[in-house]
Structure formats: C-alpha cells, structure tokens
Scaffold this motif. Structure first.
Motif, PDB file in Angstrom:
ATOM      1  N   SER A 199       5.518   6.689   0.216  1.00 27.82           N
ATOM      2  CA  SER A 199       4.680   6.937  -0.960  1.00 27.82           C
ATOM      3  C   SER A 199       5.398   7.907  -1.898  1.00 27.82           C
ATOM      4  N   HIS A 200       4.681   8.338  -2.961  1.00 27.27           N
ATOM      5  CA  HIS A 200       5.248   9.277  -3.938  1.00 27.27           C
ATOM      6  C   HIS A 200       4.597  10.658  -3.893  1.00 27.27           C
ATOM      7  N   THR A 210       0.817  -1.211   0.000  1.00 24.70           N
ATOM      8  CA  THR A 210       0.000   0.000   0.000  1.00 24.70           C
ATOM      9  C   THR A 210       0.850   1.260   0.000  1.00 24.70           C
ATOM     10  N   LEU A 211       0.500   2.192  -0.888  1.00 20.50           N
ATOM     11  CA  LEU A 211       1.061   3.541  -0.878  1.00 20.50           C
ATOM     12  C   LEU A 211       0.106   4.419  -0.078  1.00 20.50           C
ATOM     13  N   THR A 212       0.621   5.128   0.915  1.00 21.51           N
ATOM     14  CA  THR A 212      -0.245   5.821   1.869  1.00 21.51           C
ATOM     15  C   THR A 212      -0.515   7.277   1.536  1.00 21.51           C
ATOM     16  N   HIS A 213       0.046   7.777   0.428  1.00 21.68           N
ATOM     17  CA  HIS A 213      -0.194   9.193   0.101  1.00 21.68           C
ATOM     18  C   HIS A 213      -0.037   9.412  -1.394  1.00 21.68           C
ATOM     19  N   GLU A 214      -1.134   9.221  -2.117  1.00 23.85           N
ATOM     20  CA  GLU A 214      -1.145   9.467  -3.561  1.00 23.85           C
ATOM     21  C   GLU A 214      -2.391  10.242  -3.944  1.00 23.85           C
ATOM     22  N   ASN A 243       2.266  -1.813   8.336  1.00 27.05           N
ATOM     23  CA  ASN A 243       2.012  -0.481   8.897  1.00 27.05           C
ATOM     24  C   ASN A 243       0.815   0.208   8.239  1.00 27.05           C
ATOM     25  N   PRO A 244       0.731   0.226   6.889  1.00 25.48           N
ATOM     26  CA  PRO A 244      -0.465   0.827   6.285  1.00 25.48           C
ATOM     27  C   PRO A 244      -1.750   0.118   6.690  1.00 25.48           C
TER      28      PRO A 244
END
Length: 324
Positions: A271-272, A23-27, A316-317
C-alpha cells in the motif's frame, strides 16, 4: 456475527470477498495528523504555517510533518474522491473498509489509559458490531493499532484487547509497530500470549522497520502478513527516526522479490499509507493509483510474475479481510 463469517465488512455492509478486486491494505482517506507535527529548524519556521505552494513542494516532500496544513488530509474530500475514481479506472477495487481501535499512546486520552483490557475489548467489538464514533458505520478490521518504541503500558493493554476482540470476532487486525527492528517481534509475542490469530494479522510499515534480510526472514517465520505500505515515500531524512535511511520504491521491490523467492508470496500485502496532503495528485504527489500505474509495471520488469502480483494485490488482501 454469523453474518460476517466468510464475508468482508465494508462501510456499506458485508460483501463477498470475490467482489473486492485489487486492494490496497493500508490507506487513509480522511484524517488529521497534528499529533505528529515536527517543528522545522528556526530558519525554516515561516514554512511551517504557510500554504502549500509549488515553490515549497520539494521541501514539503522532505519535511512532510513540518507544515501544519499538510497534516489536514480531512480538508481534501473532493480531491480524494476524484483519486478513488481514478483508482477504480486503473483497475482497483472500490470498497472501503474502516478500522477500529486506538493509535499510539501519544493520542490516548486519560480515559483510554484508565480503561481495563476488558473495557478496551468492548470498545473494539462495539465498533465492529454496532458502529464507530456514534454512527452505524461498522468497522471491518481492528487497526491500525498504534505501538511506540518502547511499548507503553496503555499500548500493551490495547494489544491484549485486540487479541481478545479478534478471538471473539474472527476479524482481521492491522498493527503499526514502533520504529525499531525488534518491535514487530515483541508485538507478535504479546498478541500470541493473549490468544490472537497472527495469521489474520498484518504487520505494517516493514519497509521502515526491518532492513536486515536475515532478520526479516526470521520475522516472516512468525506467520503474520508482511506489509510494505510506504510506496511513493522517498525521503533523504526520515523525520520520525533519523537513524533510518528510508528505502526507495526500487528498494521495496527488491525486498518483495526476496520475500517471494523465499516462499512468502502468500503473506505479502502492499500500500501507500497516504496520510498527508502532499502525497495527493492535487499537490504533485503520487496518489492512490501509484502502485497500479507505476509499481506493478516495475515489478514485472524486475522479474516478479503476474501470478505473484495477483496474490499480493488480490488473493492475500481478500484472505486477510475475510472474517473467519
């Protein structure tokens, strides 16, 4: 609210946390960023209104907020869709969680600034429980809640409302701190005073905010998740704060390794923060799969274990996004 407890709320409804995957947490998948347009120097003004072309890609990477077309990610629905399919093929999860709330003061309407903390709290809760912007699509986090430096009165009210809504909902929160190394500390203090659960809160953009290791470790002690979310962004001059030397991805990996060595691997997310066109693969950018395809192998090469990486991208996510 009982149905949310123990689940993650996606745009298609609640899912069990084990369904998430990496999981990416900030997109951002669609947005306009006109509020942060930065006019270029007069001798580069023609580039401001021009299209995105191969011959100006390097300039665009260094001045991403000076080209008006670049700020309209909402025009790239098909390109983003293709990238999400690639992200899944690279081993990523394929659930989308929407964010409720308010960005920085510069985007607040007069109506928002006039609201009380109680009214702001109700807006946040409605977006989680009933749906956002007149739709039935329910948000699964509060955030990213935008903060400036110095913090404004309107932003402070939003933080207090965020804390109150989180207390009632048991939901995750994501914070955009002001561009000063003291900003994350101030924000956590306000959230704590208002009763927030800091352990369910992500502090975003630490890679452009806190550079001193001692200060970073001091902040880590406060208990929030520590988000390094600008992977792929490597700038000579950071347009929003020229006093900052934006770190490279190698620098970010070094910072993560330090946090892990000091025992904080259970609090790191990455995240990116893609929010402009030039970062999409369509325009020669790194895209949403950069972390999985490029950063993870480099983390392994630099001695970060697969177990630590799985915590950062999986455990964590999952823990953060799950409603209490």
């Amino acid at each position: 609210m009982a149905s949310l407890s123990g689940n993650v709320q996606t745009v298609l409804g609640p899912v069990h946390p084990d369904q998430l995957g990496r999981t990416l947490t900030h997109e951002h998948l669609t947005m306009t960023f006109n509020c942060c347009y930065c006019p270029p120097p007069p001798d580069q003004s023609a580039l401001s209104d021009g299209p995105i072309l191969m011959e100006n890609l390097y300039w665009l990477r260094q001045n991403p907020y000076s080209n008006k077309e670049n700020l309209l990610l909402n025009q790239e629905v098909e390109a983003v869709k293709e990238e999400l399919i690639s992200f899944k093929a690279s081993g990523g999860g394929f659930h989308i969680v929407a964010g409720a709330g308010f960005y920085v003061d510069a985007t607040h309407t007069p109506e928002t600034r006039a609201m009380s903390v109680e009214q702001l709290t109700q807006v946040l809760m409605d977006e989680v429980l009933r749906g956002a912007d007149g739709t039935d699509i329910k948000c699964g986090i509060i955030g990213e809640i935008g903060c400036s430096w110095p913090l404004t009165d309107s932003e402070k009210k939003v933080l207090q409302a965020t804390a109150e809504a989180q207390t009632q909902l048991g939901c995750p929160v994501n914070i955009h701190p002001g561009r000063n190394s003291d900003a994350p500390f101030q924000i956590v203090r306000i959230l704590q005073e208002a009763g927030a659960d800091v352990s369910k809160t992500v502090m975003s953009h630490l890679d452009r905010t806190i550079f001193d290791e001692k200060k970073l470790l001091e902040f880590a002690e406060l208990g929030s998740y520590l988000e390094y979310d600008l992977f792929g962004t490597e700038l000579l001059n950071y347009q929003f704060n020229t006093s900052v030397d934006m770190p490279s991805d190698n620098d970010r990996i070094i910072a993560l390794r330090s946090l892990i060595s000091h025992g904080y691997e259970d609090r790191i997310v990455i995240s990116h923060d893609i929010h402009t066109k030039n970062r999409l693969v369509k325009y020669g950018g790194h895209g949403y799969s950069h972390i999985l395809n490029n950063i993870v192998p480099k983390m392994l090469l630099r001695g970060i274990s697969k177990e630590s990486i799985d915590k950062i991208l999986l455990e964590n996510p999952k823990r953060w996004l799950t409603f209490k």
